[in-house]
Design a protein around this motif. Structure first.
Motif, mmCIF file in Angstrom:
data_model
loop_
_atom_site.group_PDB
_atom_site.id
_atom_site.type_symbol
_atom_site.label_atom_id
_atom_site.label_comp_id
_atom_site.label_asym_id
_atom_site.label_seq_id
_atom_site.Cartn_x
_atom_site.Cartn_y
_atom_site.Cartn_z
ATOM 1 N N CYS A 1 4.293 -4.962 6.457
ATOM 2 C CA CYS A 1 4.250 -4.306 5.139
ATOM 3 C C CYS A 1 3.182 -4.940 4.257
ATOM 4 O O CYS A 1 2.446 -4.239 3.557
ATOM 5 C CB CYS A 1 5.617 -4.367 4.460
ATOM 6 S SG CYS A 1 6.822 -3.254 5.203
ATOM 7 N N HIS A 2 3.086 -6.258 4.298
ATOM 8 C CA HIS A 2 2.060 -6.942 3.508
ATOM 9 C C HIS A 2 0.663 -6.569 4.007
ATOM 10 O O HIS A 2 -0.244 -6.295 3.220
ATOM 11 C CB HIS A 2 2.271 -8.458 3.547
ATOM 12 C CG HIS A 2 1.312 -9.206 2.687
ATOM 13 N ND1 HIS A 2 1.357 -9.167 1.305
ATOM 14 C CD2 HIS A 2 0.261 -9.993 3.004
ATOM 15 C CE1 HIS A 2 0.372 -9.893 0.810
ATOM 16 N NE2 HIS A 2 -0.311 -10.413 1.834
ATOM 17 N N VAL A 3 0.489 -6.544 5.332
ATOM 18 C CA VAL A 3 -0.797 -6.143 5.905
ATOM 19 C C VAL A 3 -1.115 -4.704 5.510
ATOM 20 O O VAL A 3 -2.260 -4.377 5.184
ATOM 21 C CB VAL A 3 -0.792 -6.327 7.436
ATOM 22 C CG1 VAL A 3 -1.998 -5.658 8.078
ATOM 23 C CG2 VAL A 3 -0.757 -7.806 7.791
ATOM 24 N N SER A 4 -0.103 -3.841 5.513
ATOM 25 C CA SER A 4 -0.289 -2.447 5.111
ATOM 26 C C SER A 4 -0.814 -2.359 3.677
ATOM 27 O O SER A 4 -1.684 -1.542 3.373
ATOM 28 C CB SER A 4 1.022 -1.688 5.255
ATOM 29 O OG SER A 4 0.904 -0.389 4.756
ATOM 30 N N GLU A 5 -0.284 -3.200 2.807
ATOM 31 C CA GLU A 5 -0.759 -3.217 1.418
ATOM 32 C C GLU A 5 -2.215 -3.668 1.342
ATOM 33 O O GLU A 5 -3.012 -3.107 0.585
ATOM 34 C CB GLU A 5 0.139 -4.125 0.574
ATOM 35 C CG GLU A 5 1.544 -3.568 0.392
ATOM 36 C CD GLU A 5 2.536 -4.579 -0.153
ATOM 37 O OE1 GLU A 5 2.143 -5.742 -0.424
ATOM 38 O OE2 GLU A 5 3.716 -4.210 -0.305
ATOM 39 N N LEU A 6 -2.567 -4.662 2.149
ATOM 40 C CA LEU A 6 -3.965 -5.107 2.184
ATOM 41 C C LEU A 6 -4.871 -4.007 2.748
ATOM 42 O O LEU A 6 -5.987 -3.803 2.261
ATOM 43 C CB LEU A 6 -4.093 -6.390 3.010
ATOM 44 C CG LEU A 6 -3.420 -7.624 2.421
ATOM 45 C CD1 LEU A 6 -3.433 -8.770 3.429
ATOM 46 C CD2 LEU A 6 -4.087 -8.038 1.123
ATOM 47 N N LEU A 7 -4.383 -3.310 3.775
ATOM 48 C CA LEU A 7 -5.155 -2.193 4.327
ATOM 49 C C LEU A 7 -5.355 -1.102 3.284
ATOM 50 O O LEU A 7 -6.427 -0.498 3.209
ATOM 51 C CB LEU A 7 -4.475 -1.625 5.569
ATOM 52 C CG LEU A 7 -4.598 -2.457 6.837
ATOM 53 C CD1 LEU A 7 -3.679 -1.912 7.925
ATOM 54 C CD2 LEU A 7 -6.029 -2.507 7.321
ATOM 55 N N ASP A 8 -4.323 -0.850 2.475
ATOM 56 C CA ASP A 8 -4.467 0.138 1.404
ATOM 57 C C ASP A 8 -5.613 -0.238 0.467
ATOM 58 O O ASP A 8 -6.390 0.619 0.042
ATOM 59 C CB ASP A 8 -3.165 0.279 0.597
ATOM 60 C CG ASP A 8 -2.115 1.101 1.288
ATOM 61 O OD1 ASP A 8 -2.454 1.872 2.214
ATOM 62 O OD2 ASP A 8 -0.932 0.996 0.889
#
Length: 168
Positions: free
Chosen positions: A18-25
């Motif tokens: 989820c944290h990586v997903s936020e960074l990808l966003d």
């Protein structure tokens, strides 16, 4: 000899993902700003990718794939058609249905959008060692297969078409 990684629970990995997903966003947002075709909303991007994947799709099937209500899908398709990103065609199987397909402009916009996003991600990947890239690629391929099977059983990609092809 491969090193042994410490055990991580599915819950811990989900939090990291989820944290990586936020960074990808954030990275994808930067990539979207750089795209020459202009911005695409997340729902527009998802719709275009579903239409691209299926080549031709009716609004009901698109709505099911997106998990959206028919009225929302109809408005989304109206916006995509007005922007010249999709074309509506008479269905070959039903006189009452209309199919959607990507227009040439829609394909070009998706290509440009993906290329801009990829440039942002590549800038980060270039800071990683070859061993780290290999480990990441293997994990992403396994996650891709598991996610595809979870979303649509039987839809997982062939092993030789995974993301590591671009990294290797």
């Amino acid at each position: 000899m491969p090193r042994s990684l410490p055990f991580r629970s599915a819950e811990h990995v989900a939090q990291v993902a989820c944290h990586v997903s936020e960074l990808l966003d954030v990275l994808w947002g930067r990539g979207q700003e750089a795209a020459s075709a202009g911005p695409l909303s997340p729902s527009q991007f998802r719709a275009l990718t579903v239409i691209e994947d299926q080549e031709r799709v009716n609004q009901r099937t698109l709505g099911e794939a997106l998990g959206s209500r028919p009225s929302s899908v109809s408005r989304l398709c109206d916006r995509l058609e007005a922007a010249g990103l999709v074309e509506r065609l008479a269905s070959p199987t039903s006189r009452r249905e209309v199919d959607l397909r990507l227009s040439r402009r829609g394909s070009a916009v998706l290509d440009d959008f993906r290329a801009s996003r990829a440039r942002e991600i590549e800038a980060v990947l270039q800071t990683m060692s070859p061993a780290q890239l290999h480990t990441l690629a293997e994990g992403l391929e396994q996650f891709q297969d598991a996610a595809a099977a979870h979303i649509a059983p039987g839809a997982a990609q062939d092993e030789d078409q995974g993301p590591s092809e671009a990294i290797a």
